[in-house]
Scaffold this active site. Structure first.
Site, PDB file in Angstrom:
ATOM      1  N   ALA A 191       6.912   7.214   7.908  1.00 36.35           N
ATOM      2  CA  ALA A 191       7.797   6.041   8.044  1.00 36.35           C
ATOM      3  C   ALA A 191       7.269   5.105   9.129  1.00 36.35           C
ATOM      4  CB  ALA A 191       9.215   6.500   8.323  1.00 36.35           C
ATOM      5  N   ARG A 192       7.554   5.402  10.364  1.00 38.78           N
ATOM      6  CA  ARG A 192       7.029   4.616  11.479  1.00 38.78           C
ATOM      7  C   ARG A 192       6.727   5.553  12.638  1.00 38.78           C
ATOM      8  NH1 ARG A 192       5.778   1.270   8.454  1.00 38.78           N
ATOM      9  NH2 ARG A 192       6.395  -0.915   8.360  1.00 38.78           N
ATOM     10  N   GLU A 234      -0.476   1.662  16.363  1.00 36.77           N
ATOM     11  CA  GLU A 234      -1.643   1.741  15.470  1.00 36.77           C
ATOM     12  C   GLU A 234      -2.599   0.582  15.771  1.00 36.77           C
ATOM     13  OE1 GLU A 234      -0.282   1.817  11.414  1.00 36.77           O
ATOM     14  OE2 GLU A 234       1.020   3.528  11.796  1.00 36.77           O
ATOM     15  N   HIS A 246      -2.366   5.513   7.884  1.00 39.14           N
ATOM     16  CA  HIS A 246      -1.346   4.624   7.303  1.00 39.14           C
ATOM     17  C   HIS A 246      -1.707   4.218   5.864  1.00 39.14           C
ATOM     18  CE1 HIS A 246       2.027   1.605   8.500  1.00 39.14           C
ATOM     19  NE2 HIS A 246       2.120   1.925   7.226  1.00 39.14           N
ATOM     20  N   GLY A 264       0.230   5.038   3.197  1.00 37.34           N
ATOM     21  CA  GLY A 264       1.416   5.202   2.344  1.00 37.34           C
ATOM     22  C   GLY A 264       1.403   4.374   1.077  1.00 37.34           C
ATOM     23  N   SER A 265       1.164   3.089   1.207  1.00 36.52           N
ATOM     24  CA  SER A 265       1.244   2.217   0.032  1.00 36.52           C
ATOM     25  C   SER A 265      -0.137   1.867  -0.517  1.00 36.52           C
ATOM     26  CB  SER A 265       2.000   0.936   0.406  1.00 36.52           C
ATOM     27  OG  SER A 265       1.330   0.267   1.461  1.00 36.52           O
TER      28      SER A 265
HETATM   29  C1  DGY Z   1       5.431  -0.796   4.807  1.00 36.45           C
HETATM   30  O1  DGY Z   1       5.498  -1.446   3.776  1.00 36.45           O
HETATM   31  O2  DGY Z   1       6.316  -0.835   5.673  1.00 36.45           O
HETATM   32  C2  DGY Z   1       4.195   0.010   4.988  1.00 36.45           C
HETATM   33  O3  DGY Z   1       4.327   0.958   5.961  1.00 36.45           O
HETATM   34  C3  DGY Z   1       3.051  -0.922   5.314  1.00 36.45           C
HETATM   35  O4  DGY Z   1       3.276  -1.468   6.559  1.00 36.45           O
END
Ligand code: DGY
Length: 320
Positions: free
Chosen positions: A239-240, A269, A287, A289-290
């Site tokens: 997430a963060r 980061e 990072h 994730g997406s």
């Molecule tokens: C988001 O979409 O929040 C991803 O973590 C990319 O920053």
């Protein structure tokens, strides 16, 4: 005066997204993908009517106040908007949009990768092969943890949390969760709700975080929370990075209290806490994730759909 709206694009974007930007807007692109500092960002916005930014640029109130009057929108190529001061943008009449939905599945996939990578010691296994130290199969080599029958605690049961729960069920995990709001019973699929994080933690062999970064969630996993996890648990964060108190997490990983951690996001980061780099029981991704072709295209198109709506005089569908 350009006929098409001028959009400052802070980072290099996938080709298909930049093609559409050229077609529908007057984009100021960043072909070298150089990170602009705060002064350069403002200078480059001189003629812009919108900014297409990423979570790599911070837009605190002081930066938003410096934006030229012509800037009407900030479209962030992210679902998270913790890098933008929304109240300051609102005060300036600037619409902020994000990219919900389209990255849910890709991010849930990465959460499972982090969970499996940590539980099955993927980093240590790969390192053995890469440094030429693998001497062959043994009955006791790099033993990890089973998923089947274990409890996965999910913190933040929004779109991504629910997508992780769907995947986790097919691995035989039992789901418990803590979230600001309890899901409707038909969406719980048997998951057990805890109204307090501290009540969830003692049940979790696996814990996966899916809540936004904010002052409220900062360091939610601190020494006290870690002490409530059962010994041998696995911590996953996609997430963060601000959700973790890194010092506390590293101290407890060194004691082997969590068995392992699987992390995709970090505070500050790319300057993550150096302790993670040498911590054997951490499975670390940068990072991602997406980061799939389909998802990054969809995120870009979502930003452009929002800007197109706004410049056509309609409400932006993903305005925050
Ligand atoms: C988001 O979409 O929040 C991803 O973590 C990319 O920053």
């Amino acid at each position: 005066m350009a006929d098409k709206p001028v959009v400052l694009v802070t980072r290099r974007l996938p080709e298909a997204v930049e093609d559409r930007l050229r077609r529908d807007f007057e984009p100021l692109l960043n072909p070298d993908d150089r990170r602009y500092d705060t002064d350069e960002l403002i200078a480059r916005c001189a003629d812009a009517e919108a900014v297409l930014t990423c979570a790599t640029e911070a837009w605190p109130a002081a930066q938003i106040e410096r934006l030229p009057a012509g800037v009407r929108a900030i479209a962030t190529f992210s679902v998270g908007a913790d890098h933008i001061d929304l109240a300051a943008a609102r005060a300036r009449g600037i619409t902020v949009t994000n990219t919900p939905d389209v990255l849910t599945e890709a991010t849930a996939d990465i959460a499972m990768l982090c969970l499996l990578g940590a539980a099955r010691r993927a980093f240590e296994g790969e390192a053995l092969i890469r440094v030429g130290k693998w001497s062959g199969w043994t009955p006791t080599q790099l033993l990890g943890l089973d998923l089947t029958g274990a409890v996965l605690g999910i913190v933040g049961m929004g779109r991504i949390g629910q997508a992780v729960a769907r995947r986790a069920r097919s691995f035989g995990l039992q789901i418990r969760y803590h979230s600001r709001h309890r899901l409707a019973p038909q969406l719980e699929h048997g998951a057990i709700f805890h109204d307090r994080l501290n009540a969830l933690l003692p049940h979790c062999r696996f814990l996966s975080l899916h809540c936004p970064g904010s002052a409220e969630t900062r360091h939610m996993i601190d020494a006290q929370a870690l002490a409530l996890l059962p010994r041998g648990a696995v911590l996953v964060n996609t997430a963060r990075g601000t959700l973790l108190d890194d010092e506390a997490v590293l101290a407890s990983l060194q004691n082997g209290r969590p068995f392992a951690a699987g992390l995709d996001v970090y505070a500050d980061e790319p300057d993550l806490h150096p302790g993670y780099r040498t911590q054997r029981n951490c499975f670390l991704l940068p990072h991602l994730g997406s980061a799939t072709i389909e998802t990054r295209n969809a995120m870009g198109f979502r930003c452009l759909d929002n800007l197109a709506a706004l410049f056509a005089g309609h409400p932006a569908p993903d305005a925050l």
